[in-house]
Design a protein around this motif. Sequence first.
Motif, PDB file in Angstrom:
ATOM      1  N   LEU A   1       0.828  -1.203   0.000  1.00 36.47           N
ATOM      2  CA  LEU A   1       0.000   0.000   0.000  1.00 36.47           C
ATOM      3  C   LEU A   1       0.863   1.254   0.000  1.00 36.47           C
ATOM      4  O   LEU A   1       0.631   2.187  -0.784  1.00 36.47           O
ATOM      5  N   SER A   2       1.860   1.303   0.873  1.00 40.78           N
ATOM      6  CA  SER A   2       2.723   2.477   0.963  1.00 40.78           C
ATOM      7  C   SER A   2       3.458   2.715  -0.347  1.00 40.78           C
ATOM      8  O   SER A   2       3.573   3.846  -0.828  1.00 40.78           O
ATOM      9  N   ARG A   3       3.936   1.641  -0.942  1.00 43.90           N
ATOM     10  CA  ARG A   3       4.682   1.767  -2.189  1.00 43.90           C
ATOM     11  C   ARG A   3       3.780   2.210  -3.347  1.00 43.90           C
ATOM     12  O   ARG A   3       4.188   2.996  -4.199  1.00 43.90           O
ATOM     13  N   VAL A   4       2.551   1.716  -3.379  1.00 49.83           N
ATOM     14  CA  VAL A   4       1.623   2.103  -4.434  1.00 49.83           C
ATOM     15  C   VAL A   4       1.262   3.579  -4.312  1.00 49.83           C
ATOM     16  O   VAL A   4       1.187   4.301  -5.314  1.00 49.83           O
ATOM     17  N   LEU A   5       1.028   4.061  -3.099  1.00 49.72           N
ATOM     18  CA  LEU A   5       0.684   5.466  -2.901  1.00 49.72           C
ATOM     19  C   LEU A   5       1.782   6.385  -3.432  1.00 49.72           C
ATOM     20  O   LEU A   5       1.515   7.339  -4.170  1.00 49.72           O
ATOM     21  N   VAL A   6       3.024   6.093  -3.071  1.00 50.21           N
ATOM     22  CA  VAL A   6       4.143   6.928  -3.515  1.00 50.21           C
ATOM     23  C   VAL A   6       4.382   6.739  -5.015  1.00 50.21           C
ATOM     24  O   VAL A   6       4.755   7.686  -5.717  1.00 50.21           O
ATOM     25  N   ALA A   7       4.149   5.519  -5.531  1.00 52.67           N
ATOM     26  CA  ALA A   7       4.326   5.268  -6.960  1.00 52.67           C
ATOM     27  C   ALA A   7       3.298   6.038  -7.788  1.00 52.67           C
ATOM     28  O   ALA A   7       3.618   6.559  -8.861  1.00 52.67           O
ATOM     29  N   VAL A   8       2.065   6.127  -7.308  1.00 52.64           N
ATOM     30  CA  VAL A   8       1.035   6.909  -8.004  1.00 52.64           C
ATOM     31  C   VAL A   8       1.436   8.380  -8.024  1.00 52.64           C
ATOM     32  O   VAL A   8       1.251   9.074  -9.028  1.00 52.64           O
ATOM     33  N   GLN A   9       1.973   8.857  -6.926  1.00 50.95           N
ATOM     34  CA  GLN A   9       2.443  10.244  -6.870  1.00 50.95           C
ATOM     35  C   GLN A   9       3.506  10.492  -7.936  1.00 50.95           C
ATOM     36  O   GLN A   9       3.440  11.491  -8.683  1.00 50.95           O
ATOM     37  N   ALA A  10       4.473   9.583  -8.047  1.00 53.05           N
ATOM     38  CA  ALA A  10       5.534   9.737  -9.046  1.00 53.05           C
ATOM     39  C   ALA A  10       4.979   9.636 -10.459  1.00 53.05           C
ATOM     40  O   ALA A  10       5.373  10.392 -11.357  1.00 53.05           O
ATOM     41  N   SER A  11       4.053   8.718 -10.679  1.00 50.41           N
ATOM     42  CA  SER A  11       3.465   8.533 -12.001  1.00 50.41           C
ATOM     43  C   SER A  11       2.702   9.770 -12.451  1.00 50.41           C
ATOM     44  O   SER A  11       2.830  10.218 -13.600  1.00 50.41           O
ATOM     45  N   LEU A  12       1.905  10.351 -11.555  1.00 47.42           N
ATOM     46  CA  LEU A  12       1.158  11.562 -11.898  1.00 47.42           C
ATOM     47  C   LEU A  12       2.099  12.737 -12.141  1.00 47.42           C
ATOM     48  O   LEU A  12       1.854  13.556 -13.039  1.00 47.42           O
ATOM     49  N   ARG A  13       3.157  12.823 -11.366  1.00 49.34           N
ATOM     50  CA  ARG A  13       4.109  13.920 -11.563  1.00 49.34           C
ATOM     51  C   ARG A  13       4.751  13.816 -12.950  1.00 49.34           C
ATOM     52  O   ARG A  13       4.844  14.822 -13.679  1.00 49.34           O
ATOM     53  N   VAL A  14       5.165  12.623 -13.318  1.00 50.90           N
ATOM     54  CA  VAL A  14       5.744  12.421 -14.650  1.00 50.90           C
ATOM     55  C   VAL A  14       4.727  12.757 -15.734  1.00 50.90           C
ATOM     56  O   VAL A  14       5.036  13.433 -16.723  1.00 50.90           O
ATOM     57  N   ALA A  15       3.483  12.295 -15.558  1.00 50.88           N
ATOM     58  CA  ALA A  15       2.443  12.513 -16.565  1.00 50.88           C
ATOM     59  C   ALA A  15       2.145  14.000 -16.738  1.00 50.88           C
ATOM     60  O   ALA A  15       2.102  14.514 -17.867  1.00 50.88           O
ATOM     61  N   PHE A  16       1.952  14.724 -15.638  1.00 49.32           N
ATOM     62  CA  PHE A  16       1.592  16.136 -15.726  1.00 49.32           C
ATOM     63  C   PHE A  16       2.731  16.971 -16.318  1.00 49.32           C
ATOM     64  O   PHE A  16       2.480  17.848 -17.158  1.00 49.32           O
ATOM     65  N   VAL A  17       3.955  16.708 -15.897  1.00 46.81           N
ATOM     66  CA  VAL A  17       5.080  17.496 -16.410  1.00 46.81           C
ATOM     67  C   VAL A  17       5.304  17.210 -17.889  1.00 46.81           C
ATOM     68  O   VAL A  17       5.503  18.133 -18.698  1.00 46.81           O
ATOM     69  N   SER A  18       5.278  15.940 -18.268  1.00 49.14           N
ATOM     70  CA  SER A  18       5.531  15.583 -19.665  1.00 49.14           C
ATOM     71  C   SER A  18       4.430  16.103 -20.586  1.00 49.14           C
ATOM     72  O   SER A  18       4.711  16.614 -21.678  1.00 49.14           O
ATOM     73  N   VAL A  19       3.173  16.006 -20.160  1.00 46.96           N
ATOM     74  CA  VAL A  19       2.072  16.499 -20.989  1.00 46.96           C
ATOM     75  C   VAL A  19       2.093  18.024 -21.055  1.00 46.96           C
ATOM     76  O   VAL A  19       1.781  18.613 -22.103  1.00 46.96           O
ATOM     77  N   ALA A  20       2.459  18.682 -19.965  1.00 44.26           N
ATOM     78  CA  ALA A  20       2.583  20.139 -19.993  1.00 44.26           C
ATOM     79  C   ALA A  20       3.650  20.570 -20.995  1.00 44.26           C
ATOM     80  O   ALA A  20       3.458  21.527 -21.772  1.00 44.26           O
ATOM     81  N   PHE A  21       4.775  19.862 -20.991  1.00 42.27           N
ATOM     82  CA  PHE A  21       5.840  20.152 -21.964  1.00 42.27           C
ATOM     83  C   PHE A  21       5.330  19.947 -23.386  1.00 42.27           C
ATOM     84  O   PHE A  21       5.534  20.794 -24.276  1.00 42.27           O
TER      85      PHE A  21
END
Length: 289
Positions: A72-92
């Motif tokens: 659970l802990s790893r999934v929560l932090v992994a979702v955070q990283a995944s969304l950060r990558v998605a938002f930054v890359s799509v913004a670019f």
Amino acid sequence: MSGDTRMSSWQLLLRNPVTAVSATVLAVVVFVAIGANWLAPYGVNDVDVPNALQPPGAAHWFGTDELGRDVLSRVLVAVQASLRVAFVSVAFAAIVGVTIGVVSGYRGGWLDAVLMRVVDVMFAFPVLILALAVVAILGPGVTTTMLAIGIVYTPIFARVARGSTLSVRTEPFVAASQSMGTGNLYILGRHIVPNIAGPLVVQTSLSLAFAILAEAALSFLGLGIQPPQPSLGRMIFDSQGFVTLAWWMAVVPGAAIVVTVLAFNLLGDGLRDVLDPKQRTLIEARRKR
């Protein structure tokens, strides 16, 4: 666009139960991702070998992995990283692609031909192959993953922006501004970009969904987010040898990907129905009947 029209758009959007549910799910996912470091009950890299491969229970809601780390802990932090990558890359991708598309569609001529040939060359490569090529050249890592995904989706935004600009630049209000000697930058910022925002918003939602999938695929191949930082794709890769013993190691991160991507896609469909004049007319007609 008037306040009444905006209110009507929101009403139409919220009247669609699928869209409303998907928006709610995304709001929860984003909230959880923002607070992942505080919501995680354990440290993401806390090793507890005696409790390895424990099934879901009171102590570990989603079980533990082969090293006893809380899933659970790893999934929560992994979702955070995944969304950060998605938002930054799509913004670019949106900034670069929309700039290329608007300039190309508005100016036309040789500039349009040159820019679109470059976009066509990028389109010739499959999405994942192009991303893999960028990562192979620059090396694996979070920043490289963002850049690779951003480059992959730049031509998509360029095509959408160019097509919409070609339609808007022939409108009377654009011709009127040009006849009065208004500068091109003002026309682009005041008339073109606001009137092509609808398709771009829809494309952004859909691109975020595919960006999450792309990040998971790169991490699964070992070219995306690097250990010890958890990522959904890497967690699925690590679960391959324990599928029969610990199904939760693959199911939980896989479900996180499916739910997030599906919610973005459904939201994009709802936004398209509201922002597309033809679709909106059909919806309002059905509602009146």
